[in-house]
Structure formats: C-alpha cells, structure tokens
Write an enzyme that holds these catalytic residues in place. Structure first.
Site, short mmCIF file in Angstrom:
data_model
loop_
_atom_site.label_atom_id
_atom_site.label_comp_id
_atom_site.label_asym_id
_atom_site.label_seq_id
_atom_site.Cartn_x
_atom_site.Cartn_y
_atom_site.Cartn_z
N SER A 151 0.86 -1.18 0.00
CA SER A 151 0.00 0.00 0.00
C SER A 151 0.90 1.23 0.00
O SER A 151 1.69 1.44 0.93
CB SER A 151 -0.87 0.03 1.25
OG SER A 151 -1.33 1.37 1.46
N HIS B 151 -1.16 -0.94 -4.31
CA HIS B 151 -2.48 -0.59 -3.76
C HIS B 151 -2.47 0.88 -3.38
O HIS B 151 -1.56 1.35 -2.67
CB HIS B 151 -2.69 -1.47 -2.52
CG HIS B 151 -4.01 -1.38 -1.87
ND1 HIS B 151 -5.08 -2.17 -2.22
CD2 HIS B 151 -4.45 -0.59 -0.86
CE1 HIS B 151 -6.11 -1.88 -1.43
NE2 HIS B 151 -5.76 -0.94 -0.61
N ASP C 128 -4.42 3.73 -1.47
CA ASP C 128 -5.49 4.01 -0.50
C ASP C 128 -5.94 5.45 -0.66
O ASP C 128 -5.30 6.37 -0.16
CB ASP C 128 -4.98 3.73 0.92
CG ASP C 128 -5.01 2.25 1.20
OD1 ASP C 128 -3.98 1.70 1.63
OD2 ASP C 128 -6.05 1.62 0.97
N MET D 24 -8.30 8.51 -0.03
CA MET D 24 -9.16 8.94 1.08
C MET D 24 -9.58 10.38 0.87
O MET D 24 -8.78 11.22 0.45
CB MET D 24 -8.40 8.83 2.40
CG MET D 24 -7.88 7.43 2.65
SD MET D 24 -6.89 7.37 4.14
CE MET D 24 -6.42 5.65 4.11
N HIS E 1 -8.12 1.83 -4.16
CA HIS E 1 -9.11 1.50 -3.12
C HIS E 1 -9.74 2.82 -2.72
O HIS E 1 -9.13 3.63 -2.04
CB HIS E 1 -8.37 0.83 -1.95
CG HIS E 1 -9.22 0.62 -0.73
ND1 HIS E 1 -8.66 0.32 0.49
CD2 HIS E 1 -10.56 0.65 -0.53
CE1 HIS E 1 -9.62 0.17 1.39
NE2 HIS E 1 -10.78 0.37 0.79
N MET F 178 -11.75 5.04 -0.72
CA MET F 178 -12.43 5.26 0.55
C MET F 178 -12.96 6.70 0.52
O MET F 178 -12.43 7.62 1.17
CB MET F 178 -11.45 5.05 1.72
CG MET F 178 -11.07 3.59 1.88
SD MET F 178 -9.68 3.32 2.99
CE MET F 178 -8.34 3.47 1.81
N MET G 158 -11.40 -5.27 5.25
CA MET G 158 -10.61 -4.38 6.10
C MET G 158 -10.41 -5.03 7.45
O MET G 158 -11.36 -5.45 8.10
CB MET G 158 -11.34 -3.05 6.29
CG MET G 158 -11.62 -2.25 5.03
SD MET G 158 -10.15 -1.87 4.09
CE MET G 158 -9.22 -0.91 5.28
N ASP H 174 -6.65 -5.94 4.34
CA ASP H 174 -6.03 -4.62 4.33
C ASP H 174 -6.06 -4.02 5.73
O ASP H 174 -7.13 -3.69 6.24
CB ASP H 174 -6.85 -3.75 3.35
CG ASP H 174 -6.26 -2.37 3.14
OD1 ASP H 174 -6.75 -1.66 2.26
OD2 ASP H 174 -5.31 -2.00 3.87
C1 DX5 Z 1 -6.55 1.97 6.10
C2 DX5 Z 1 -5.55 1.70 5.03
C3 DX5 Z 1 -4.46 0.83 5.62
C4 DX5 Z 1 -3.33 0.62 4.67
C5 DX5 Z 1 -2.37 -0.42 5.21
O1 DX5 Z 1 -7.58 2.73 5.60
O2 DX5 Z 1 -6.19 1.05 3.95
O3 DX5 Z 1 -5.04 -0.40 5.98
O4 DX5 Z 1 -3.76 0.18 3.49
O5 DX5 Z 1 -1.82 0.10 6.31
P1 DX5 Z 1 -0.85 -0.77 7.24
O6 DX5 Z 1 -0.35 -1.93 6.44
O7 DX5 Z 1 0.24 0.19 7.59
O8 DX5 Z 1 -1.68 -1.20 8.38
ZN ZN Z 2 -6.70 -0.18 1.08
#
Ligand code: DX5
Ligand code: ZN
Length: 235
Positions: free
Chosen positions: A15, A40, A42, A44, A73, A75, A144, A182
């Site tokens: 990620s 990946h 993320d 947001m 992904h 969010m 998640m 994740d």
């Molecule tokens: C949360 C993110 C995290 C990220 C991974 O919204 O999606 O889960 O991808 O973070 P680590 O691997 O640092 O927990």
């Molecule tokens: Zn993610």
C-alpha cells in the site's frame, strides 16, 4: 477446486499510503525487486474516512514509472465521480465500499464498464452480505482488518473469521475469488490471514518501514508458512 484451500499463490500487495512519497520511484523499484505484481492506492477524501491521502494524479505518475498492476481502493463518499479519472490515470482495478449507500451496485457496474477490474471492500463491522448484489460479479473482495483511514494500525483480532467466511462463501462461485486483507498485516498477523483464505495481503507499514525488498520477501515467507506451504526450493 476446493475453495477452502485456495490453490492461488499468495501475493504481497504494497500500500503506497506508507511509502516515502519523496522517494516514490526508489520505493517502487524496491518492491518490484521483491517480485510484487501490484500496488495498492489508498484513496481517502476526509469524509468517508477521517483522513485525506491522494488522487488520480499520483496514480498517473506511478503509471509512468512501472508496469505493475495498479489498484485504487476508493475510501471516498462519491466514488462514482472518480471512476473515469482513475481509469484514465491508468488504474487496472478499482475497489469501492458498499457503505457508500444505495448506488453501490450501479457504481460497481460502472467500474466494470470501463474495463477495469471491479472490487468491493467492506469495513470490519460491515457484514459480507452487503456485497450480495454483486457477489457473482466481483473480480476482487477486500476485507478491512482495521477501521479504514490510517496506516500503522493494529490488525483487529478475529478478522480471520471473516476471511474464512468469505473463502467458504466464495466456494459457491463459478470463478475463483481473490480475497484481499487490508490493515495491520505484518509478520505476526499475515500467517493467520493467509491460513484463513486470503490471497492478496495488502501491507503498508510492514513493507515500507525499513528495507522494502527484504520486508516483502519475509512477509511472503510468513504467509506461505501460515498456509502450511514449504518455502520455494524446499519442495
Ligand atoms: C486503512 C488503510 C491501511 C493501509 C495499510 O484505511 O487502507 O489499511 O492500506 O496500512 P498498514 O499496512 O500500515 O496497516
Ligand atoms: Zn486499502
């Protein structure tokens, strides 16, 4: 194929949320060297989750750097607004949440219409049934194992139960369902996630804190061990 013991190989999916953005190319080369095949993103928006990360322009820049599969992904509250921009930026897969509300199915199908792989991600407290309307069409399911919003959180204990439930449910589908996990994936949690039936282990901190190439290799080994597989070369 017996879905409860998936034959598909384990994939460590970094990620980029946890990568050093000031050295992004080096970070990508490091995980390429470890054999990673996808990245990946993320994404947001500060509404759907209480954090703001990055948009399609970062994915477009990474697209120019690497042939790896890029998966966004989302969010975000209105993912329908971002399907086209992320696809144009070069996303190969787009994952959205059923928690966005009633237009989830329609947005999910809009992803498929772009030719991108379409995935659904569910928060820890959201039941798998939230994806029922698109279950057969899923190219990818993301579970998640933390409340979404931030990297570096702890894997929620018991998340493996939901992974196992998803893997069992996937057994009724025509085609194999890659299941991603994740959040909080590291050397102590990855074995449980893989043993429960996850194939794609998304990891940010555990990859990018320290030496990424070595971290990926160690994570892959721990995942295979968790699934009771011998390390390559031991066969
Ligand atoms: C949360 C993110 C995290 C990220 C991974 O919204 O999606 O889960 O991808 O973070 P680590 O691997 O640092 O927990
Ligand atoms: Zn993610």
């Amino acid at each position: 194929m017996n879905e409860t013991s998936p034959q598909k190989e384990i994939r460590i999916v970094p990620s980029l949320l946890a990568a050093d953005f000031a050295r992004l190319e080096n970070e990508i080369r490091a995980v390429e060297a470890a054999g990673c095949r996808s990245l990946h993103f993320d994404v947001m928006d500060g509404h759907f989750v209480p954090n703001l990360s990055f948009g399609p322009d970062l994915l477009a820049a990474v697209r120019r750097l690497t042939p790896l599969k890029l998966v966004a992904h989302l969010m975000v509250d209105n993912p329908g607004l971002f399907i086209e921009p992320f696809r144009k930026a070069g996303a190969d897969g787009i994952i959205i949440h059923p928690e966005i509300g009633p237009d989830f199915d329609q947005v999910f199908r809009a992803i498929r219409e772009t030719g991108a792989e379409a995935g659904a991600a569910v928060k820890p407290k959201t039941p798998l049934s939230a994806t029922d309307a698109v279950w057969e069409e899923l190219d990818f399911l993301l579970l998640m194992s933390v409340e979404p919003g931030f990297g570096g959180q702890e894997f929620i204990p018991g998340s493996e139960k939901k992974i196992a439930e998803a893997r069992r449910k996937a057994g009724n589908r025509e085609r194999f369902l890659p299941i991603g996990v994740d959040g909080g994936i590291n050397l102590t949690t990855i074995g449980r996630a893989a043993a429960a039936g996850a194939t794609d282990l998304i990891a940010g901190s555990a990859v990018f804190r320290g030496e990424a190439t070595l971290n990926v290799r160690r994570l892959a080994e721990a995942a295979r061990k968790g699934r009771g597989e011998k390390p390559p070369g031991d066969e």
